[in-house]
Design an enzyme around this catalytic site. Structure first.
Site, mmCIF file in Angstrom:
data_model
loop_
_atom_site.group_PDB
_atom_site.id
_atom_site.type_symbol
_atom_site.label_atom_id
_atom_site.label_comp_id
_atom_site.label_asym_id
_atom_site.label_seq_id
_atom_site.Cartn_x
_atom_site.Cartn_y
_atom_site.Cartn_z
ATOM 1 N N LYS A 181 0.832 -1.207 0.000
ATOM 2 C CA LYS A 181 0.000 0.000 0.000
ATOM 3 C C LYS A 181 0.872 1.265 0.000
ATOM 4 O O LYS A 181 0.640 2.180 -0.779
ATOM 5 C CB LYS A 181 -0.924 0.038 1.227
ATOM 6 C CG LYS A 181 -1.896 -1.119 1.332
ATOM 7 C CD LYS A 181 -2.813 -0.965 2.552
ATOM 8 C CE LYS A 181 -2.094 -1.014 3.891
ATOM 9 N NZ LYS A 181 -1.597 -2.336 4.285
ATOM 10 N N ARG A 235 -0.701 -9.280 13.210
ATOM 11 C CA ARG A 235 -1.230 -8.270 12.292
ATOM 12 C C ARG A 235 -2.167 -8.919 11.277
ATOM 13 O O ARG A 235 -3.200 -8.349 10.935
ATOM 14 C CB ARG A 235 -0.082 -7.522 11.606
ATOM 15 C CG ARG A 235 0.544 -6.491 12.548
ATOM 16 C CD ARG A 235 1.983 -6.206 12.221
ATOM 17 N NE ARG A 235 2.189 -5.567 10.944
ATOM 18 C CZ ARG A 235 3.368 -5.561 10.302
ATOM 19 N NH1 ARG A 235 4.420 -6.181 10.827
ATOM 20 N NH2 ARG A 235 3.481 -4.942 9.145
HETATM 21 P P1 ADP Z 1 1.150 -2.622 7.674
HETATM 22 O O1 ADP Z 1 0.010 -2.386 6.735
HETATM 23 O O2 ADP Z 1 2.333 -3.277 7.012
HETATM 24 O O3 ADP Z 1 0.737 -3.317 8.935
HETATM 25 P P2 ADP Z 1 1.049 0.145 8.634
HETATM 26 O O4 ADP Z 1 2.157 1.131 8.684
HETATM 27 O O5 ADP Z 1 -0.127 0.478 7.796
HETATM 28 O O6 ADP Z 1 1.736 -1.212 8.130
HETATM 29 O O7 ADP Z 1 0.527 -0.158 10.117
HETATM 30 C C1 ADP Z 1 1.398 -0.465 11.161
HETATM 31 C C2 ADP Z 1 0.628 -0.543 12.490
HETATM 32 O O8 ADP Z 1 0.076 0.762 12.783
HETATM 33 C C3 ADP Z 1 -0.554 -1.483 12.534
HETATM 34 O O9 ADP Z 1 -0.177 -2.812 12.841
HETATM 35 C C4 ADP Z 1 -1.393 -0.856 13.669
HETATM 36 O O10 ADP Z 1 -0.861 -1.159 14.940
HETATM 37 C C5 ADP Z 1 -1.178 0.649 13.443
HETATM 38 N N1 ADP Z 1 -2.233 1.214 12.563
HETATM 39 C C6 ADP Z 1 -2.061 1.739 11.330
HETATM 40 N N2 ADP Z 1 -3.231 2.153 10.806
HETATM 41 C C7 ADP Z 1 -4.189 1.879 11.728
HETATM 42 C C8 ADP Z 1 -5.596 2.033 11.785
HETATM 43 N N3 ADP Z 1 -6.295 2.573 10.765
HETATM 44 N N4 ADP Z 1 -6.249 1.630 12.901
HETATM 45 C C9 ADP Z 1 -5.593 1.089 13.920
HETATM 46 N N5 ADP Z 1 -4.264 0.884 13.946
HETATM 47 C C10 ADP Z 1 -3.552 1.270 12.865
#
Ligand code: ADP
Length: 193
Positions: free
Chosen positions: A14, A146
């Site tokens: 993403k 995750r």
């Molecule tokens: P990935 O998609 O590889 O898990 P991200 O950077 O999108 O990486 O997310 C990393 C972490 O940040 C998630 O595992 C969660 O803990 C937190 N996070 C990100 N976006 C959200 C969201 N919309 N709601 C809740 N937690 C979030």
């Protein structure tokens, strides 16, 4: 105004694709993961709170995440549209996003899911973990958690957006360039003004 959601399991690309899409379609890219990591690096209260969840591979509570997201939209009123990356991740987040966008006379135009199988994702995340400095990329239990969070709380969003006829899927396997091309083709086919 065009607003898109980029949707997909952890490691599905993403963030990488969001860079290309936001440049081509002049969208303001909002990654909730990046916003949390920025807060963590600044040692803010929000960062400390987020870290306690992220370190376990759990979602940060909706209330906090939604507020942060709304602030980010409000702080960028000049943008031509938004590209949401990693948000929404729960039905409550999707509902608040719809409600909030409506209140400022906007809406989501399309949600695009990057489809990649879990085996490939795990190897991508472990590879990324070698250079990303992200502790949640370096531990198989956190990675697995995750995926569990995704399967329990996020995957149901496909139905939410299908019901609104705003759900599209793109094959997320292959080279970065190939995937970008697929995304451009899809978005161009929307014929948005
Ligand atoms: P990935 O998609 O590889 O898990 P991200 O950077 O999108 O990486 O997310 C990393 C972490 O940040 C998630 O595992 C969660 O803990 C937190 N996070 C990100 N976006 C959200 C969201 N919309 N709601 C809740 N937690 C979030």
């Amino acid at each position: 105004m065009k607003n898109f959601v980029l949707f997909g399991k952890p490691g599905s690309g993403k963030g990488t694709q969001a860079e290309y899409l936001s440049e081509k379609y002049k969208l303001y890219h909002i990654s909730t993961g990046d916003l949390f990591r920025k807060n963590i690096s600044q040692n803010s209260n929000l960062g400390l709170l987020a870290q306690s969840y992220m370190d376990k591979g759990e979602l940060v509570p909706d209330e906090v995440t939604i507020k942060m997201l709304e602030n980010e939209i409000k702080e960028n009123p000049q943008s031509k549209g938004f590209l949401f990356d990693g948000f929404p991740r729960t039905i409550a987040q999707a509902e608040s996003l719809d409600k909030f966008l409506k209140s400022i006379d906007m809406q989501i135009n399309a949600t695009i899911a990057l489809d990649v199988d879990e085996e490939e994702l795990i190897s991508r995340i472990i590879d990324r973990g070698k250079t990303s400095n992200r502790s949640d990329d370096q531990d198989i239990e956190k990675i697995q958690n995750r995926f569990n969070e995704y399967n329990m709380k996020t995957s149901t969003l496909s139905k939410y957006y299908k019901d609104q006829k705003k759900f599209f899927e793109v094959d997320g396997s292959g080279s970065v360039d190939e995937i970008t091309k697929r995304l451009f083709e899809l978005i161009d086919s929307f014929n948005l003004p």
